[in-house]
Design a protein around this motif. Structure first.
Motif, PDB file in Angstrom:
ATOM      1  N   THR A  51       0.801  -1.236   0.000  1.00  0.00           N
ATOM      2  CA  THR A  51       0.000   0.000   0.000  1.00  0.00           C
ATOM      3  C   THR A  51       0.834   1.287   0.000  1.00  0.00           C
ATOM      4  O   THR A  51       0.399   2.259  -0.622  1.00  0.00           O
ATOM      5  N   ASP A  53       3.580   1.886  -1.691  1.00  0.00           N
ATOM      6  CA  ASP A  53       3.963   2.102  -3.086  1.00  0.00           C
ATOM      7  C   ASP A  53       2.758   2.526  -3.928  1.00  0.00           C
ATOM      8  O   ASP A  53       2.869   3.400  -4.797  1.00  0.00           O
ATOM      9  N   ILE A  54       1.611   1.911  -3.676  1.00  0.00           N
ATOM     10  CA  ILE A  54       0.397   2.277  -4.406  1.00  0.00           C
ATOM     11  C   ILE A  54      -0.002   3.708  -4.072  1.00  0.00           C
ATOM     12  O   ILE A  54      -0.338   4.495  -4.966  1.00  0.00           O
ATOM     13  N   LYS A  58      -0.343   6.875  -6.675  1.00  0.00           N
ATOM     14  CA  LYS A  58      -1.584   7.652  -6.769  1.00  0.00           C
ATOM     15  C   LYS A  58      -1.306   9.141  -6.540  1.00  0.00           C
ATOM     16  O   LYS A  58      -1.822   9.995  -7.274  1.00  0.00           O
ATOM     17  N   MET A  97      -1.508   6.172 -12.338  1.00  0.00           N
ATOM     18  CA  MET A  97      -2.648   5.369 -11.884  1.00  0.00           C
ATOM     19  C   MET A  97      -3.917   6.213 -11.903  1.00  0.00           C
ATOM     20  O   MET A  97      -4.136   7.035 -11.010  1.00  0.00           O
ATOM     21  N   SER A 102      -6.603   9.069  -5.596  1.00  0.00           N
ATOM     22  CA  SER A 102      -5.529   9.854  -6.195  1.00  0.00           C
ATOM     23  C   SER A 102      -6.083  11.262  -6.387  1.00  0.00           C
ATOM     24  O   SER A 102      -6.854  11.509  -7.308  1.00  0.00           O
ATOM     25  N   ALA A 118      -4.242   4.380  -0.121  1.00  0.00           N
ATOM     26  CA  ALA A 118      -4.342   2.996  -0.593  1.00  0.00           C
ATOM     27  C   ALA A 118      -4.557   2.070   0.591  1.00  0.00           C
ATOM     28  O   ALA A 118      -3.903   2.206   1.622  1.00  0.00           O
TER      29      ALA A 118
END
Length: 177
Positions: A51, A53-54, A58, A97, A102, A118
């Motif tokens: 999460t 990294d996500i 975003k 993304m 985001s 995330a």
């Protein structure tokens, strides 16, 4: 020109973690400056390992594309090759993304960064981001591309097409227009 300070980024991160916790969600939160450079990232207790990294991807998307990820969704769907290549550009630090959670950080009409959430569902990530930025006084309205001053969601102008039309149509679709 405004900038996003570390104190402001930490305030956003702390508020987002608190809001997510109130929803019973373990999330990671990332805040980047207008150039997409990380100012603060925090992985909440219990948040899954990917999460952070996500959340960074975003936040990066919202900052460098200068629009919230959900405004990019229809454009990405209509031009998937273009979006795939964006992430391959030599200057691209992270993938683009086009998704919920985001959100572009804007104050006094100026884009100063991006926020990525995330760990929850797409709708939960978006809710946390919107709630936190609104509660801290940041702006959540963005003009569609190529339409100076017209907020996204306004009716399509005759002859408007391309990314501006796609972004506006995406917003209209989401609002049920």
């Amino acid at each position: 020109m405004s900038s996003l300070t570390l104190d402001a980024a930490e305030e956003i991160v702390a508020a987002a973690l608190k809001r997510a916790q109130a929803l019973g969600k373990a999330v990671s939160v990332a805040v980047v400056d207008a150039g997409g450079f990380v100012v603060s990232v925090r992985r909440g207790d219990g948040a899954r390992p990917l999460t952070p990294d996500i959340a960074r991807a975003k936040a990066y998307t919202a900052a460098v594309m200068q629009r919230p990820g959900r405004m990019l969704k229809k454009w990405q769907e209509s031009q998937p090759v273009f979006f795939a290549q964006l992430s391959q550009l030599p200057g691209a630090a992270l993938p683009i993304m086009a998704t919920e959670g985001s959100v572009t950080i804007k104050r006094d009409g100026e884009i100063i960064g991006g926020l990525g959430i995330a760990g929850g569902t797409a709708d939960e990530d978006q809710q946390v981001a919107d709630d936190v930025l609104a509660s801290l006084g940041y702006e959540l309205e963005f003009a569609a591309w190529g339409v100076a001053g017209a907020p996204a969601g306004d009716h399509e102008k005759p002859g408007a097409s391309g990314p501006a039309g796609a972004a506006r149509n995406a917003e209209n679709t989401e609002k049920g227009a």
